[in-house]
Write a protein that holds these residues in place. Structure first.
Motif, PDB file in Angstrom:
ATOM      1  N   ALA A  64       6.694   2.664  24.139  1.00 18.02           N
ATOM      2  CA  ALA A  64       6.079   1.374  24.458  1.00 18.02           C
ATOM      3  C   ALA A  64       7.052   0.248  24.136  1.00 18.02           C
ATOM      4  O   ALA A  64       7.188  -0.714  24.904  1.00 18.02           O
ATOM      5  CB  ALA A  64       4.780   1.221  23.685  1.00 18.02           C
ATOM      6  N   GLU A  65       7.734   0.392  23.006  1.00 19.28           N
ATOM      7  CA  GLU A  65       8.674  -0.662  22.622  1.00 19.28           C
ATOM      8  C   GLU A  65       9.843  -0.746  23.605  1.00 19.28           C
ATOM      9  O   GLU A  65      10.251  -1.840  24.014  1.00 19.28           O
ATOM     10  CB  GLU A  65       9.190  -0.408  21.204  1.00 19.28           C
ATOM     11  CG  GLU A  65       9.903  -1.617  20.637  1.00 19.28           C
ATOM     12  CD  GLU A  65      10.417  -1.392  19.226  1.00 19.28           C
ATOM     13  OE1 GLU A  65       9.768  -0.647  18.468  1.00 19.28           O
ATOM     14  OE2 GLU A  65      11.466  -1.963  18.891  1.00 19.28           O
ATOM     15  N   ILE A  66      10.338   0.450  23.991  1.00 20.62           N
ATOM     16  CA  ILE A  66      11.428   0.479  24.986  1.00 20.62           C
ATOM     17  C   ILE A  66      10.983  -0.222  26.258  1.00 20.62           C
ATOM     18  O   ILE A  66      11.690  -1.064  26.830  1.00 20.62           O
ATOM     19  CB  ILE A  66      11.828   1.939  25.299  1.00 20.62           C
ATOM     20  CG1 ILE A  66      12.381   2.632  24.055  1.00 20.62           C
ATOM     21  CG2 ILE A  66      12.844   1.978  26.426  1.00 20.62           C
ATOM     22  CD1 ILE A  66      12.567   4.126  24.218  1.00 20.62           C
ATOM     23  N   MET A  67       9.751   0.121  26.660  1.00 23.70           N
ATOM     24  CA  MET A  67       9.199  -0.476  27.859  1.00 23.70           C
ATOM     25  C   MET A  67       9.121  -1.997  27.705  1.00 23.70           C
ATOM     26  O   MET A  67       9.430  -2.756  28.638  1.00 23.70           O
ATOM     27  CB  MET A  67       7.811   0.102  28.129  1.00 23.70           C
ATOM     28  CG  MET A  67       7.241  -0.259  29.465  1.00 23.70           C
ATOM     29  SD  MET A  67       5.638   0.474  29.693  1.00 23.70           S
ATOM     30  CE  MET A  67       4.663  -0.633  28.703  1.00 23.70           C
ATOM     31  N   GLY A  68       8.722  -2.451  26.509  1.00 23.48           N
ATOM     32  CA  GLY A  68       8.605  -3.878  26.229  1.00 23.48           C
ATOM     33  C   GLY A  68       9.932  -4.596  26.439  1.00 23.48           C
ATOM     34  O   GLY A  68       9.991  -5.623  27.123  1.00 23.48           O
ATOM     35  N   TYR A  69      10.991  -4.051  25.869  1.00 20.54           N
ATOM     36  CA  TYR A  69      12.306  -4.704  25.998  1.00 20.54           C
ATOM     37  C   TYR A  69      12.720  -4.839  27.447  1.00 20.54           C
ATOM     38  O   TYR A  69      13.150  -5.893  27.897  1.00 20.54           O
ATOM     39  CB  TYR A  69      13.374  -3.896  25.252  1.00 20.54           C
ATOM     40  CG  TYR A  69      13.373  -4.134  23.763  1.00 20.54           C
ATOM     41  CD1 TYR A  69      13.670  -5.409  23.258  1.00 20.54           C
ATOM     42  CD2 TYR A  69      13.087  -3.130  22.868  1.00 20.54           C
ATOM     43  CE1 TYR A  69      13.680  -5.647  21.908  1.00 20.54           C
ATOM     44  CE2 TYR A  69      13.088  -3.350  21.502  1.00 20.54           C
ATOM     45  CZ  TYR A  69      13.388  -4.621  21.029  1.00 20.54           C
ATOM     46  OH  TYR A  69      13.380  -4.855  19.707  1.00 20.54           O
ATOM     47  N   ARG A  95      -0.437  -4.034  16.854  1.00 20.77           N
ATOM     48  CA  ARG A  95       0.833  -3.375  17.157  1.00 20.77           C
ATOM     49  C   ARG A  95       1.445  -4.008  18.400  1.00 20.77           C
ATOM     50  O   ARG A  95       2.654  -4.224  18.474  1.00 20.77           O
ATOM     51  CB  ARG A  95       0.567  -1.883  17.387  1.00 20.77           C
ATOM     52  CG  ARG A  95       1.785  -1.061  17.645  1.00 20.77           C
ATOM     53  CD  ARG A  95       2.635  -0.899  16.407  1.00 20.77           C
ATOM     54  NE  ARG A  95       3.939  -0.357  16.764  1.00 20.77           N
ATOM     55  CZ  ARG A  95       5.083  -0.799  16.285  1.00 20.77           C
ATOM     56  NH1 ARG A  95       5.084  -1.779  15.400  1.00 20.77           N
ATOM     57  NH2 ARG A  95       6.217  -0.267  16.661  1.00 20.77           N
ATOM     58  N   LEU A  96       0.577  -4.336  19.363  1.00 22.60           N
ATOM     59  CA  LEU A  96       1.033  -4.937  20.603  1.00 22.60           C
ATOM     60  C   LEU A  96       1.710  -6.281  20.328  1.00 22.60           C
ATOM     61  O   LEU A  96       2.808  -6.568  20.819  1.00 22.60           O
ATOM     62  CB  LEU A  96      -0.171  -5.124  21.519  1.00 22.60           C
ATOM     63  CG  LEU A  96       0.065  -5.598  22.952  1.00 22.60           C
ATOM     64  CD1 LEU A  96      -0.888  -4.861  23.863  1.00 22.60           C
ATOM     65  CD2 LEU A  96      -0.168  -7.085  23.102  1.00 22.60           C
TER      66      LEU A  96
END
Lengths: 298, 277
Positions: B98-103, B5-6
């Motif tokens: 997590a995805e928001i954080m990634g962007y 997923r990461l």
């Protein structure tokens, strides 16, 4: 005792304990789910949950109440062939009006009636002539009501038809099957009506097996103790003389004690079962709950 | 599982940020720094320390060096952990966050900004020290995807105190959470530039439960049987929208930019819209 609601099986209320314990501890095991906004959801469902819990609780309580079987013990009756039958014969001649005698007698007789809950009682009045005011009945209320309306002079006021009264009230027992028949004859005068001789009256009394208690009130010379004694002795009763209210009261108490009926054995209670009402209400509420549940799923 | 997923999220983030050119648009500020830019004539008021003596000696008047200012932004991403983020229909909010954080992390790092990542619930769970290395992204994403949120809830007072005591420089703070608690972030918003990214799921805002159901509060772990009908769900939606209105009002009065991102949204699009607003 009359018209009071009592429970036939009060121990059924013990079921409330397991119910309330269960309400807290036996919750249905549903599939649990994490839900993030529980605080809002709890607030939103507070009202409907409260309503539902009230519904559930009242259904359970109503069912328990119906199980406890509420009844009204309406009337207490005695089987007719058992128990006592008492005929009260009261002098209402003019002399009774003196010294407030009649009022006192009414009071005491009324008291006596209250005590004889389980007996059939009749009431006869005499003065110029004798008449039956109330035939033998269990209905004490109407006797009392009638008694309160009787005044001196209602049957004339000059003479005293003592023997006639005895004769007439004896005839009340004509069709009676009671084991014990009692007459209480109260007078303050001497017989001065000669339509029925004393012997005939006593004979009739004996024929029906009536025990006659005679009560003479007033001072010496007012009544004829020999006659009254004779009536009492011949019928197996007793003669009393009273010259005060207190004394008269004692006499009636004595008679009451002497003729104590064994009521318990002969008592039969008329019960009115009321369980249908809470049961019906519980059914109605269950339907309401069911309807609510169905509406939720709709 | 988490690793896959990461990688997925990382790839998505990199692709989107590259093509979308998010970040990389900051104009360079002239000022003090080490990065030499040009020489210009001295004007009164210029820093005398910046005088270029060699050029001046050539006899054409006093010259000064001009440098590109080191204008690195201090970016703080706060991942607010509460039990309620472990919920979602398409995917859990934890994954979305997590995805928001990634962007945001990737954009910041690509822009050579100083990135600090904080995981916070009642108190500090984990802090990733300020860095400009892209490699940090794998660690933070891994941590965000793997954390156990059940039973935790955010304490905003503690959070503000922590930020004020540990971050001295003016920063860009991104709060990522679902904001179901009562919130007060006025203590940090006056000094820093704060963005609130509200991660939500459509179902939790508009649940379609019917009848008896047993629900567990993921923060207090208390279980409740409740029976739900239309009217109580309507009441629920009303309460929730009241809460959100209160939340927005708080953000507006404290000049916090905010936006909702749902689990089924195109995250990149939503973020860029929120940030450009």
């Amino acid at each position: 005792m009359i018209n009071q609601i009592i429970f036939e099986y009060p121990w059924a209320f013990a079921l409330m304990i397991p119910f309330f314990v269960c309400l807290i501890y036996c919750k249905p095991k549903l599939d649990a789910l994490f839900f993030p906004t529980m605080t809002f959801l709890k607030k939103a469902t507070k009202k409907s949950m409260l309503l539902e819990n009230i519904l559930k609780t009242s259904i359970a309580l109503l069912l328990i109440v119906s199980l406890a079987s509420p009844i009204i013990q309406d009337e207490i009756s005695i089987k007719n062939d058992k128990g006592y039958e008492i005929s009260l014969i009261v002098d209402a001649s003019g002399s009774m009006a003196q010294n407030n005698k009649f009022k006192i007698v009414k009071e005491i007789v009324s008291d006596f009636l209250t005590k004889r809950v389980h007996d059939k009682v009749g009431l006869s009045i005499f003065a110029d002539f004798a008449y039956v005011a109330v035939p033998l009945t269990y209905d004490k209320k109407s006797i009392k009501r009638l008694l309160s309306r009787i005044q001196v002079g209602i049957a004339g006021s000059r003479r005293t038809a003592l023997y006639e009264a005895l004769f007439l009230s004896s005839n009340l027992f004509k069709n009676s099957h009671a084991k014990k028949k009692i007459a209480i004859l109260l007078t303050d005068g001497m017989n001065n009506v000669n339509d029925i001789p004393l012997d005939v009256a006593i004979k009739t009394v004996k024929k029906y097996g009536i025990k006659v208690y005679t009560v003479g009130i007033g001072g010496a010379g007012d009544f004829d103790p020999r006659v009254l004694k004779k009536i009492a002795n011949q019928s197996g009763g007793k003669f009393f003389a009273a010259n005060s209210k207190q004394k008269l009261k004692e006499i009636y108490n004595t008679i009451d004690k002497l003729e104590k009926s064994k009521i318990k054995a002969n008592k039969y209670v008329k019960k009115r079962y009321l369980f249908a009402y809470p049961l019906g209400l519980a059914l109605l509420l269950s339907m309401l709950l069911l309807f609510r549940k169905n509406k939720e799923l709709a | 599982m988490i690793k896959n997923r990461l990688k997925e999220i990382l790839l998505k983030v990199k692709k989107k940020v590259f093509t979308g050119n998010l970040g990389n648009t900051l104009s360079t500020f002239k000022g003090t720094g080490l990065d030499f830019s040009e020489i210009k004539d001295y004007v009164i008021g210029d820093d005398v320390r910046a005088i270029n003596w060699k050029s001046t000696a050539k006899g054409l008047g006093v010259k000064v060096n001009i440098f590109n200012e080191e204008r690195e932004l201090n970016v703080i991403i706060a991942y607010l952990i509460s039990g309620s983020i472990n919920f979602g229909t398409k995917r859990v909010k934890q994954d979305l966050m997590a995805e928001i954080m990634g962007y945001i992390s990737y954009s910041a790092l690509k822009n050579s900004d100083n990135l600090t990542t904080i995981f916070f619930d009642g108190n500090l769970e984990k802090i990733f020290k300020p860095t400009r290395k892209l490699g940090i992204l794998e660690d933070t994403l891994g941590y965000a995807l793997g954390l156990d949120s059940i039973g935790k809830s955010v304490d905003y007072d503690q959070f503000c105190t922590f930020i004020n005591s540990s971050i001295k420089k003016k920063s860009l703070i991104f709060l990522i959470g679902d904001f179901y608690n009562d919130i007060n972030i006025s203590k940090i918003s006056h000094k820093n530039e704060v963005y609130a990214l509200i991660a939500r799921d459509r179902f939790e805002e508009n649940p379609s439960f019917k009848g008896d159901i047993s629900l567990v509060d993921p923060t207090s772990l208390s279980e409740d049987n409740m029976s739900l009908d239309k009217s109580s769900l309507k009441e629920y939606r009303k309460l929730l929208s009241e809460h959100d209105d209160k939340l927005y009002k708080h953000f507006l009065t404290n000049r916090v930019k905010y936006g909702k991102i749902y689990t089924n949204d195109d995250v990149y699009l939503r973020i860029s819209r929120i940030l450009k607003a």
